[in-house]
Design an enzyme around this catalytic site. Structure first.
Site, PDB file in Angstrom:
ATOM      1  CB  ALA A   1      36.842  35.094  54.701  1.00 56.85           C
TER       2      ALA A   1
ATOM      3  CB  VAL B   1      41.043  46.029  41.981  1.00 60.78           C
ATOM      4  CG1 VAL B   1      41.288  45.700  40.521  1.00 60.78           C
ATOM      5  CG2 VAL B   1      41.813  45.094  42.920  1.00 60.78           C
TER       6      VAL B   1
ATOM      7  CB  SER C   1      39.392  29.933  45.173  1.00 61.11           C
ATOM      8  OG  SER C   1      40.080  28.853  45.759  1.00 61.11           O
TER       9      SER C   1
ATOM     10  CE1 TYR D   1      42.840  33.501  46.910  1.00 63.71           C
ATOM     11  CE2 TYR D   1      42.073  31.281  47.384  1.00 63.71           C
ATOM     12  CZ  TYR D   1      42.425  32.255  46.466  1.00 63.71           C
ATOM     13  OH  TYR D   1      42.357  31.983  45.124  1.00 63.71           O
TER      14      TYR D   1
HETATM   15  N1  NAP Z   1      46.129  29.920  40.192  1.00 61.29           N
HETATM   16  C1  NAP Z   1      45.258  29.169  40.822  1.00 61.29           C
HETATM   17  O1  NAP Z   1      45.494  27.968  41.044  1.00 61.29           O
HETATM   18  C2  NAP Z   1      43.931  29.750  41.265  1.00 61.29           C
HETATM   19  C3  NAP Z   1      42.975  28.876  41.810  1.00 61.29           C
HETATM   20  C4  NAP Z   1      41.747  29.385  42.204  1.00 61.29           C
HETATM   21  C5  NAP Z   1      41.463  30.734  42.052  1.00 61.29           C
HETATM   22  N2  NAP Z   1      42.409  31.573  41.525  1.00 61.29           N
HETATM   23  C6  NAP Z   1      42.052  32.983  41.380  1.00 61.29           C
HETATM   24  O2  NAP Z   1      42.365  33.415  40.075  1.00 61.29           O
HETATM   25  C7  NAP Z   1      42.733  34.803  40.085  1.00 61.29           C
HETATM   26  C8  NAP Z   1      44.092  34.967  39.417  1.00 61.29           C
HETATM   27  O3  NAP Z   1      45.052  34.227  40.169  1.00 61.29           O
HETATM   28  P1  NAP Z   1      46.536  33.924  39.618  1.00 61.29           P
HETATM   29  O4  NAP Z   1      46.934  32.632  40.202  1.00 61.29           O
HETATM   30  O5  NAP Z   1      46.592  34.136  38.162  1.00 61.29           O
HETATM   31  O6  NAP Z   1      47.346  35.094  40.384  1.00 61.29           O
HETATM   32  P2  NAP Z   1      48.722  35.827  40.011  1.00 61.29           P
HETATM   33  O7  NAP Z   1      49.510  35.077  38.996  1.00 61.29           O
HETATM   34  O8  NAP Z   1      49.366  36.118  41.340  1.00 61.29           O
HETATM   35  O9  NAP Z   1      48.235  37.198  39.328  1.00 61.29           O
HETATM   36  C9  NAP Z   1      47.497  38.128  40.085  1.00 61.29           C
HETATM   37  C10 NAP Z   1      47.193  39.341  39.217  1.00 61.29           C
HETATM   38  O10 NAP Z   1      46.417  40.256  40.009  1.00 61.29           O
HETATM   39  C11 NAP Z   1      47.034  41.555  39.938  1.00 61.29           C
HETATM   40  N3  NAP Z   1      46.741  42.309  41.158  1.00 61.29           N
HETATM   41  C12 NAP Z   1      47.021  41.992  42.447  1.00 61.29           C
HETATM   42  N4  NAP Z   1      46.629  42.981  43.257  1.00 61.29           N
HETATM   43  C13 NAP Z   1      46.082  43.946  42.479  1.00 61.29           C
HETATM   44  C14 NAP Z   1      45.512  45.220  42.728  1.00 61.29           C
HETATM   45  N5  NAP Z   1      45.422  45.744  43.978  1.00 61.29           N
HETATM   46  N6  NAP Z   1      45.034  45.932  41.682  1.00 61.29           N
HETATM   47  C15 NAP Z   1      45.121  45.442  40.417  1.00 61.29           C
HETATM   48  N7  NAP Z   1      45.657  44.249  40.126  1.00 61.29           N
HETATM   49  C16 NAP Z   1      46.139  43.518  41.143  1.00 61.29           C
HETATM   50  C17 NAP Z   1      48.528  41.259  39.739  1.00 61.29           C
HETATM   51  O11 NAP Z   1      49.247  42.336  39.145  1.00 61.29           O
HETATM   52  P3  NAP Z   1      49.965  43.510  40.034  1.00 61.29           P
HETATM   53  O12 NAP Z   1      50.554  42.830  41.234  1.00 61.29           O
HETATM   54  O13 NAP Z   1      50.963  44.121  39.111  1.00 61.29           O
HETATM   55  O14 NAP Z   1      48.884  44.470  40.391  1.00 61.29           O
HETATM   56  C18 NAP Z   1      48.444  40.088  38.757  1.00 61.29           C
HETATM   57  O15 NAP Z   1      48.246  40.577  37.451  1.00 61.29           O
HETATM   58  C19 NAP Z   1      42.710  35.233  41.552  1.00 61.29           C
HETATM   59  O16 NAP Z   1      41.481  35.852  41.835  1.00 61.29           O
HETATM   60  C20 NAP Z   1      42.840  33.919  42.296  1.00 61.29           C
HETATM   61  O17 NAP Z   1      42.297  33.995  43.593  1.00 61.29           O
HETATM   62  C21 NAP Z   1      43.641  31.109  41.144  1.00 61.29           C
END
Ligand code: NAP
Length: 245
Positions: free
Chosen positions: A153, A60, A138, A151
């Site tokens: 920001a 991305v 978030s 994060y």
């Molecule tokens: N989990 C929580 O508690 C929480 C809370 C608030 C907000 N969020 C938000 O929810 C979203 C998902 O979080 P998550 O916890 O599910 O994270 P995660 O388990 O770490 O998964 C992150 C995903 O993003 C992909 N990714 C990372 N860098 C990328 C890049 N440059 N291009 C394409 N894909 C990329 C990763 O795959 P690859 O590394 O293979 O590319 C993976 O599929 C994020 O935006 C996070 O900030 C999560």
């Protein structure tokens, strides 16, 4: 079947919250492209066109890669209705010790990546009856936690971007909304939810007294993706069990 016949892209859909959102969409009749740099760890996702849930590579941070994802999806399925800009990462650490490389990684992936995904999605989702763009913020976009500067920001920027693009597109058949999870026992939130020291500090701020589940975030994403949210636009939907900070 709330998304019957529709086609969606979920960036970062190979694991964590993104994969839960993709699975929930598929259960509602949607064909979903789970896009990330690597295929899923379970090796279950076939390439585009070969199943209701498929993988296509994307970085991305790279405009050409994001454009290619949109184009390949549209050419394979003949439509694109919902795009969830979910890919993200975190590099925690106090600002005075955070390296410029870590800062840039977070901004390039979360903020620039969301901009590139939204920008590239617009011409596709407004065809064929219109569609939905959903960004991911978030709770930390609007609450102060030590060590979260990059994060927080990036997520504050995503909320601002969402509101502006929603207004810019308001005369066209596309809504743009933002989903803002709190602490979720999945993906990057799992470590926090399972770390006793961190949980004893942050857990008390959640009125419902527990971390969220991935399916609770996916249900909110389904609402924003479906017909039920037709008059919701430029909104940041917090799903955090009643977080007071
Ligand atoms: N989990 C929580 O508690 C929480 C809370 C608030 C907000 N969020 C938000 O929810 C979203 C998902 O979080 P998550 O916890 O599910 O994270 P995660 O388990 O770490 O998964 C992150 C995903 O993003 C992909 N990714 C990372 N860098 C990328 C890049 N440059 N291009 C394409 N894909 C990329 C990763 O795959 P690859 O590394 O293979 O590319 C993976 O599929 C994020 O935006 C996070 O900030 C999560």
């Amino acid at each position: 079947m709330r998304l019957a016949g529709k086609v969606a892209i979920v960036t970062g859909g190979t694991k964590g919250l993104g994969h839960s959102v993709a699975q929930a969409f598929a259960k509602e009749g949607c064909r979903v492209v789970c896009a990330a740099r690597r295929p899923d760890e379970r090796g279950e996702l076939p390439p585009l066109g070969a199943g209701d849930l498929a993988h296509h590579p994307v970085d991305v941070r790279d405009p050409g890669s994001v454009d290619a994802l949109m184009r390949a999806t549209y050419e394979t399925y003949g439509r694109l209705d919902v795009v969830v800009a979910n890919a993200g990462l975190s590099r925690p650490g106090p600002a005075e010790r955070l390296t410029p490389e870590d800062w840039s990684d977070v901004i390039a992936t979360n903020l620039n990546g969301t901009f590139l995904t939204v920008r590239s999605a617009i011409p596709y989702v407004e065809r064929d009856g219109g569609g939905r763009i959903i960004t991911l913020s978030s709770a930390l976009a609007t609450r102060v936690a030590r060590g979260s500067s990059a994060y927080a920001a990036s997520k504050a920027g995503i909320e601002a971007l969402t509101r502006v693009v929603a207004v810019e597109l308001a005369g066209r058949p596309v809504t743009v909304n933002c989903l803002s999870p709190g602490f979720v026992d999945e993906g990057m939130g799992r470590e926090l939810a399972r770390n006793e020291a961190l949980w004893s500090y942050y857990g008390g701020k959640i009125a419902q007294g527990r971390a969220g589940r991935a399916d609770e975030i996916a249900e909110a994403a389904l609402f924003l993706a479906g017909d039920a949210s037709s008059y919701v636009n430029g909104h940041v939907l917090e799903v955090n069990g009643g977080l007071s900070w």
